[in-house]
Design an enzyme around this catalytic site. Structure first.
Site, short mmCIF file in Angstrom:
data_model
loop_
_atom_site.label_atom_id
_atom_site.label_comp_id
_atom_site.label_asym_id
_atom_site.label_seq_id
_atom_site.Cartn_x
_atom_site.Cartn_y
_atom_site.Cartn_z
N ASN A 1 8.08 -5.75 -1.39
CA ASN A 1 7.86 -4.58 -0.58
C ASN A 1 6.55 -4.60 0.12
O ASN A 1 5.82 -3.80 -0.74
CB ASN A 1 8.48 -3.23 -1.21
CG ASN A 1 8.42 -2.01 -0.14
OD1 ASN A 1 7.90 -2.13 1.01
ND2 ASN A 1 9.10 -0.85 -0.44
N TYR B 1 11.09 8.66 0.91
CA TYR B 1 11.09 7.46 -0.03
C TYR B 1 11.64 7.83 -1.62
O TYR B 1 11.86 7.35 -2.45
CB TYR B 1 9.63 7.23 -0.16
CG TYR B 1 9.19 6.75 1.09
CD1 TYR B 1 9.60 5.23 1.71
CD2 TYR B 1 7.98 7.26 1.70
CE1 TYR B 1 8.95 4.98 2.59
CE2 TYR B 1 7.63 6.69 2.78
CZ TYR B 1 8.04 5.64 3.36
OH TYR B 1 7.30 4.93 4.60
N ALA C 1 3.51 -0.84 4.58
CA ALA C 1 2.65 -0.89 6.12
C ALA C 1 2.34 -2.42 6.38
O ALA C 1 2.54 -2.74 7.72
CB ALA C 1 1.86 0.04 5.89
N ARG D 1 5.05 10.80 -2.66
CA ARG D 1 4.80 10.63 -1.03
C ARG D 1 6.13 10.78 -0.25
O ARG D 1 7.01 9.99 -0.54
CB ARG D 1 4.50 9.13 -1.05
CG ARG D 1 4.21 8.65 0.56
CD ARG D 1 4.13 7.04 0.25
NE ARG D 1 3.85 6.52 1.79
CZ ARG D 1 4.23 5.34 1.91
NH1 ARG D 1 4.90 4.54 0.94
NH2 ARG D 1 4.13 4.88 3.22
N ARG E 1 13.55 4.29 11.97
CA ARG E 1 12.23 5.16 12.18
C ARG E 1 11.70 4.61 13.26
O ARG E 1 12.27 4.25 14.14
CB ARG E 1 11.68 4.85 10.80
CG ARG E 1 12.28 5.25 9.49
CD ARG E 1 11.86 5.10 8.13
NE ARG E 1 10.42 5.72 8.14
CZ ARG E 1 9.47 5.50 7.26
NH1 ARG E 1 9.64 4.62 6.38
NH2 ARG E 1 8.24 6.47 7.23
N HIS F 1 13.00 -2.81 1.67
CA HIS F 1 12.27 -1.57 2.19
C HIS F 1 13.04 -0.20 1.41
O HIS F 1 14.52 -0.43 1.55
CB HIS F 1 12.37 -1.55 3.63
CG HIS F 1 11.41 -2.46 4.28
ND1 HIS F 1 10.07 -2.42 4.10
CD2 HIS F 1 11.50 -3.78 4.99
CE1 HIS F 1 9.68 -3.65 4.69
NE2 HIS F 1 10.63 -4.24 5.07
N GLU G 1 12.88 -9.52 1.10
CA GLU G 1 12.07 -8.48 1.51
C GLU G 1 12.69 -7.15 1.25
O GLU G 1 13.94 -6.78 1.72
CB GLU G 1 11.61 -8.62 3.14
CG GLU G 1 11.06 -7.45 3.71
CD GLU G 1 11.04 -7.73 5.33
OE1 GLU G 1 11.11 -8.77 5.65
OE2 GLU G 1 10.69 -6.72 6.14
N PRO H 1 0.68 -1.19 0.11
CA PRO H 1 0.04 0.03 0.04
C PRO H 1 0.81 1.17 -0.01
O PRO H 1 1.92 1.33 0.54
CB PRO H 1 -0.96 -0.08 1.15
CG PRO H 1 -0.21 -1.15 2.09
CD PRO H 1 0.35 -2.25 1.22
N ASN H 2 0.23 2.30 -0.79
CA ASN H 2 0.77 3.42 -0.81
C ASN H 2 2.01 3.77 -1.80
O ASN H 2 2.48 4.76 -2.09
CB ASN H 2 1.04 4.12 0.54
CG ASN H 2 -0.27 4.20 1.34
OD1 ASN H 2 -1.23 4.67 0.95
ND2 ASN H 2 -0.12 3.62 2.48
#
Ligand code: DQA
Length: 148
Positions: free
Chosen positions: A75, A24, A78, A19, A108, A101, A99, A11-12
């Site tokens: 990825n 990012y 969230a 964003r 963070r 990111h 995975e 998502p996103n």
């Protein structure tokens, strides 16, 4: 199938480039897809590149990958930090899982330090920006998926 990699985005990530660019970066998801296609070609891999804001879509694609893909680069965005269902789907996939990111999630908020997906992932790349996807594909091409 033997050298097909599903590259899945949660998502996103459709908003990449617009964003929180300070976190990012400026590249769009279309840029990332183009870079993944280049990296895959160089590595002798085929890719299926997808993004969804819906957990059910990601789970369905992971199920599809059981028959269609030799490896998954994901990825989960969230859902990384919340989704036992995505973890369970990945547990039912036999090939390598990487995975990715874009940001360094460990620098963070504390809730981003927990990853359900990492319980299944063979490798985790975080904090290399969108280059992490290319690194994952290159690794798969060189080490995980035999070329003959
Ligand atoms: C992300 C990190 C996640 O914590 C966040 O929810 C995202 C993107 C990353 O690529 O850095 O949406 O997966």
């Amino acid at each position: 199938m033997r050298r097909t990699v599903y590259v899945l985005n949660g998502p996103n990530l459709n908003l990449l480039g617009r964003r929180q660019p300070e976190i990012y970066g400026a590249k769009t998801l279309a840029d990332v897809e183009a870079e993944c296609r280049q990296a895959a070609e160089a590595a002798g891999l085929e890719i299926v590149f997808r993004q969804s804001n819906a957990e059910a879509d990601l789970i369905g694609w992971i199920h599809e990958a059981r028959d269609e893909a030799a490896a998954i680069v994901i990825n989960p965005a969230a859902y990384t930090h919340t989704s036992v269902a995505i973890l369970d789907a990945l547990q039912a996939f036999d090939g390598p899982v990487i995975e990715v990111h874009i940001s360094n999630v460990h620098r963070r908020e504390a809730f981003r330090h927990q990853s359900y997906v990492s319980l299944r992932a063979d490798a985790v790349i975080a904090g290399l920006g969108t280059a992490g996807y290319r690194m994952a594909l290159r690794y798969l091409g060189e080490h995980a998926l035999p070329s003959s």
